[in-house]
Design an enzyme around this catalytic site. Structure first.
Site, PDB file in Angstrom:
ATOM      1  N   TYR A  20     -10.308   6.321 -11.113  1.00  7.51           N
ATOM      2  CA  TYR A  20     -10.077   7.023  -9.836  1.00  7.51           C
ATOM      3  C   TYR A  20      -9.786   8.508 -10.036  1.00  7.51           C
ATOM      4  O   TYR A  20      -9.326   9.159  -9.101  1.00  7.51           O
ATOM      5  CB  TYR A  20      -8.838   6.451  -9.117  1.00  7.51           C
ATOM      6  CG  TYR A  20      -8.662   4.973  -9.090  1.00  7.51           C
ATOM      7  CD1 TYR A  20      -9.609   4.150  -8.480  1.00  7.51           C
ATOM      8  CD2 TYR A  20      -7.517   4.371  -9.626  1.00  7.51           C
ATOM      9  CE1 TYR A  20      -9.414   2.773  -8.414  1.00  7.51           C
ATOM     10  CE2 TYR A  20      -7.317   3.008  -9.562  1.00  7.51           C
ATOM     11  CZ  TYR A  20      -8.273   2.216  -8.961  1.00  7.51           C
ATOM     12  OH  TYR A  20      -8.078   0.869  -8.902  1.00  7.51           O
ATOM     13  N   TYR A  71      -0.649  -1.174 -11.910  1.00  7.09           N
ATOM     14  CA  TYR A  71      -2.074  -1.112 -12.205  1.00  7.09           C
ATOM     15  C   TYR A  71      -2.313  -0.414 -13.551  1.00  7.09           C
ATOM     16  O   TYR A  71      -3.291   0.303 -13.738  1.00  7.09           O
ATOM     17  CB  TYR A  71      -2.853  -0.421 -11.059  1.00  7.09           C
ATOM     18  CG  TYR A  71      -2.566  -1.085  -9.729  1.00  7.09           C
ATOM     19  CD1 TYR A  71      -3.102  -2.337  -9.453  1.00  7.09           C
ATOM     20  CD2 TYR A  71      -1.723  -0.512  -8.783  1.00  7.09           C
ATOM     21  CE1 TYR A  71      -2.811  -2.991  -8.248  1.00  7.09           C
ATOM     22  CE2 TYR A  71      -1.429  -1.152  -7.589  1.00  7.09           C
ATOM     23  CZ  TYR A  71      -1.973  -2.380  -7.332  1.00  7.09           C
ATOM     24  OH  TYR A  71      -1.679  -3.025  -6.151  1.00  7.09           O
ATOM     25  N   GLY A  75       3.263  -3.599  -3.883  1.00  2.00           N
ATOM     26  CA  GLY A  75       3.044  -3.708  -5.331  1.00  2.00           C
ATOM     27  C   GLY A  75       3.460  -2.400  -5.967  1.00  2.00           C
ATOM     28  O   GLY A  75       4.555  -2.246  -6.508  1.00  2.00           O
ATOM     29  N   ARG A  76       2.565  -1.410  -5.828  1.00  2.00           N
ATOM     30  CA  ARG A  76       2.776  -0.111  -6.480  1.00  2.00           C
ATOM     31  C   ARG A  76       4.158   0.486  -6.205  1.00  2.00           C
ATOM     32  O   ARG A  76       4.807   0.998  -7.117  1.00  2.00           O
ATOM     33  CB  ARG A  76       1.699   0.864  -5.974  1.00  2.00           C
ATOM     34  CG  ARG A  76       1.678   2.196  -6.694  1.00  2.00           C
ATOM     35  CD  ARG A  76       0.726   3.174  -5.978  1.00  2.00           C
ATOM     36  NE  ARG A  76      -0.575   2.603  -5.708  1.00  2.00           N
ATOM     37  CZ  ARG A  76      -1.612   2.653  -6.534  1.00  2.00           C
ATOM     38  NH1 ARG A  76      -1.514   3.273  -7.690  1.00  2.00           N
ATOM     39  NH2 ARG A  76      -2.774   2.096  -6.206  1.00  2.00           N
ATOM     40  N   ARG A 120      -6.643   3.969 -14.813  1.00  2.00           N
ATOM     41  CA  ARG A 120      -6.599   4.680 -13.531  1.00  2.00           C
ATOM     42  C   ARG A 120      -7.234   6.081 -13.600  1.00  2.00           C
ATOM     43  O   ARG A 120      -7.985   6.452 -12.694  1.00  2.00           O
ATOM     44  CB  ARG A 120      -5.161   4.751 -12.993  1.00  2.00           C
ATOM     45  CG  ARG A 120      -4.563   3.367 -12.706  1.00  2.00           C
ATOM     46  CD  ARG A 120      -3.237   3.446 -11.973  1.00  2.00           C
ATOM     47  NE  ARG A 120      -3.390   3.960 -10.637  1.00  2.00           N
ATOM     48  CZ  ARG A 120      -3.137   5.199 -10.254  1.00  2.00           C
ATOM     49  NH1 ARG A 120      -2.649   6.078 -11.115  1.00  2.00           N
ATOM     50  NH2 ARG A 120      -3.346   5.582  -9.020  1.00  2.00           N
ATOM     51  N   GLY A 157       0.764  -1.243   0.000  1.00  2.00           N
ATOM     52  CA  GLY A 157       0.000   0.000   0.000  1.00  2.00           C
ATOM     53  C   GLY A 157       0.790   1.285   0.000  1.00  2.00           C
ATOM     54  O   GLY A 157       0.212   2.368  -0.134  1.00  2.00           O
ATOM     55  N   CYS A 191     -15.020   5.289 -26.952  1.00  2.00           N
ATOM     56  CA  CYS A 191     -16.273   6.051 -26.994  1.00  2.00           C
ATOM     57  C   CYS A 191     -16.861   6.250 -25.601  1.00  2.00           C
ATOM     58  O   CYS A 191     -17.917   5.701 -25.268  1.00  2.00           O
ATOM     59  CB  CYS A 191     -17.263   5.339 -27.903  1.00  2.00           C
ATOM     60  SG  CYS A 191     -16.628   5.250 -29.566  1.00  2.00           S
TER      61      CYS A 191
HETATM   62  N1  PLP Z   1      -1.635  -6.905  -0.468  1.00  2.00           N
HETATM   63  C1  PLP Z   1      -2.958  -6.947  -0.625  1.00  2.00           C
HETATM   64  C2  PLP Z   1      -3.748  -7.923   0.171  1.00  2.00           C
HETATM   65  C3  PLP Z   1      -3.609  -6.080  -1.516  1.00  2.00           C
HETATM   66  O1  PLP Z   1      -4.924  -6.126  -1.674  1.00  2.00           O
HETATM   67  C4  PLP Z   1      -2.812  -5.175  -2.272  1.00  2.00           C
HETATM   68  C5  PLP Z   1      -3.429  -4.230  -3.228  1.00  2.00           C
HETATM   69  O2  PLP Z   1      -4.573  -4.009  -3.320  1.00  2.00           O
HETATM   70  C6  PLP Z   1      -1.433  -5.179  -2.093  1.00  2.00           C
HETATM   71  C7  PLP Z   1      -0.869  -6.045  -1.178  1.00  2.00           C
HETATM   72  C8  PLP Z   1      -0.531  -4.262  -2.866  1.00  2.00           C
HETATM   73  O3  PLP Z   1      -0.827  -2.946  -2.639  1.00  2.00           O
HETATM   74  P1  PLP Z   1       0.075  -1.801  -3.292  1.00  2.00           P
HETATM   75  O4  PLP Z   1       0.175  -2.081  -4.739  1.00  2.00           O
HETATM   76  O5  PLP Z   1      -0.647  -0.557  -2.981  1.00  2.00           O
HETATM   77  O6  PLP Z   1       1.413  -1.885  -2.613  1.00  2.00           O
END
Ligand code: PLP
Length: 419
Positions: free
Chosen positions: A320, A374, A279-280, A316, A240, A346
């Site tokens: 969002y 994403y 992830g991000r 995105r 996150g 469209c």
């Molecule tokens: N872990 C869980 C359970 C998630 O749902 C997510 C993203 O939704 C992540 C990790 C990765 O989050 P981020 O890409 O914001 O780091």
């Protein structure tokens, strides 16, 4: 990010490769990633974990291209998956299923069975019915499923509501108040082994405070469980962490990871393993979406710069109202004008950037920055648009890591009626 994306003689380059060369070879729209940027952000987590009981589970939902997974697998990452399909990708990329944690609120029986057969490290379970289903599947498979319960700490991550996951009103996790009772059920189910606890409060989080608030609540649960004789081996603090898209000021990876590990240790839990699920923050700033200007369309209310990438390629902004910087790959001599940068789909929601001052003309290349997370992963074939190509730059070379789709393959599984 900017370190790996710079300008050489006015041209935007990724590591040592001009984006214009990539467009010339593979066309547009194309996602372009920097291997060095991926490696550097992953290593920031890994270095913070060094000498501690901690490891990194890359949350592959952010970008699940096989070559991206391969880079992380080689660096020693584990993986956070949310589907059987993602498990297959880990295997195809040479990842080790024993490093996988399986998250997600709606795992099917077939996905559970497949994950058990491959010996995943742990299932992050989000409800009592899911515990019961997993117990049943493990019983039938003659196996024991290792589980962690995802606790919903009811903490406001102060991010976009669609990517906030740790509030009572969200579908995710087991309510903080119900955690002990859920663990008692899990511990009593014969084919489950309780190994950990997890929590994930949202994405694009730019402050440490909500993380620490959630972590303290998780540690309260761990202490309660310990008093009941339910040992917890690992604490998964989720992912996150936010990145800079515009002028956000998130903590850097090292500060974030170190602060979390220090808090775990300060509360006397340093002997437990800590898992991070980013992830991000490892892929977001490692990629751009390369697109070409098709038309300029001046209007009385707004001017439109119509490009060949659209909301199906990068959803995105439409989903969002997310902001991505947009830069000309080679600034030309055109007059600078304020445009809405839009795609050919469209929908009026099909925009990539609004009110951007650009000096461009048809045929020019633009880079939509910070598109590594994403981006492709959430792309679709809406409007029967083939999905973009993906390219990985590595120093002075670049590799096609996903061919552009062709239109015919998009409807190959469809059938005409007999009459
Ligand atoms: N872990 C869980 C359970 C998630 O749902 C997510 C993203 O939704 C992540 C990790 C990765 O989050 P981020 O890409 O914001 O780091």
């Amino acid at each position: 990010m900017q370190h790996w994306f710079s300008r050489v003689e006015d041209t935007l380059v990724v590591e040592d490769v001009g984006l214009d060369s990539i467009a010339a070879e593979f066309g547009t729209p194309t996602y372009v990633y920097s291997r060095a940027a991926l490696t550097t952000s992953y290593q920031a987590y890994a270095s913070a974990c060094k000498g501690r009981r901690a490891r990194v589970q890359y949350a592959m939902k952010a970008n699940s291209n096989l070559a991206v997974l391969q880079v992380f697998a080689r660096l020693g990452a584990g993986f956070d998956i949310v589907s059987g399909g993602e498990l297959k990708r880990v295997l195809a990329a040479g990842g080790d299923p024993a490093t996988v944690v399986f998250s997600g609120v709606g795992k099917s029986a077939a996905e559970m069975k497949m994950a058990l057969d491959h010996g995943v490290r742990c299932f992050n379970v989000e409800s009592i019915p899911e515990l019961e289903r997993l117990n049943e599947i493990a019983c039938r498979a003659g196996a024991t499923a290792r589980v962690s319960l995802r606790i919903n700490p009811d903490v406001d991550a102060r991010t976009h509501p669609y990517i906030s996951t740790g509030l009572k009103a969200n579908k995710f996790g087991i309510a903080f108040e119900d955690a002990l009772a859920a663990y008692r059920i899990a511990a009593a189910l014969p084919y489950l082994e309780v190994t950990g606890i997890d929590c994930h409060i949202g994405s694009q989080i730019t402050e440490l405070a909500p993380y620490l608030e959630a972590l303290d609540k998780v540690l309260d649960v761990v202490e309660g469980l310990e008093r009941e004789g339910i040992p917890i081996g690992h604490i998964n603090v989720g992912g996150g962490l936010g990145i800079v898209y515009a002028n956000e000021t998130p903590p850097d990876i090292t500060a974030f990871a170190t602060t979390m590990l220090d808090r775990v240790a300060a509360r006397g839990h340093g002997h437990r393993e800590v898992l991070f699920e980013p992830g991000r923050s490892v892929v977001g700033n490692a990629g751009v979406l390369l697109t070409r200007v098709e038309f300029l369309k001046p209007g009385c209310a707004r001017n439109f710069c119509i490009v060949d990438a659209a909301m199906n390629d990068l959803s995105r902004p439409a989903m969002y109202e997310a902001y991505h910087r947009i830069e000309a790959v080679r600034p030309g001599h055109a007059r600078a004008v304020k445009y809405d940068v839009v795609g050919p789909v469209c929908e009026s929601g099909d925009w990539l950037g609004r009110d951007r001052v650009l000096a461009v003309q048809p045929g020019d290349l633009l880079a939509v920055m910070s598109a590594g997370a994403y981006g492709f992963a959430m792309s679709s074939n809406y409007n029967t648009r083939p999905r973009a190509a993906e390219v990985m730059v590595d120093g002075g070379s670049f590799h096609l890591i996903r061919e552009r789709e062709c239109v015919n393959e998009l409807f190959v599984r469809e059938r005409l009626l007999p009459v």
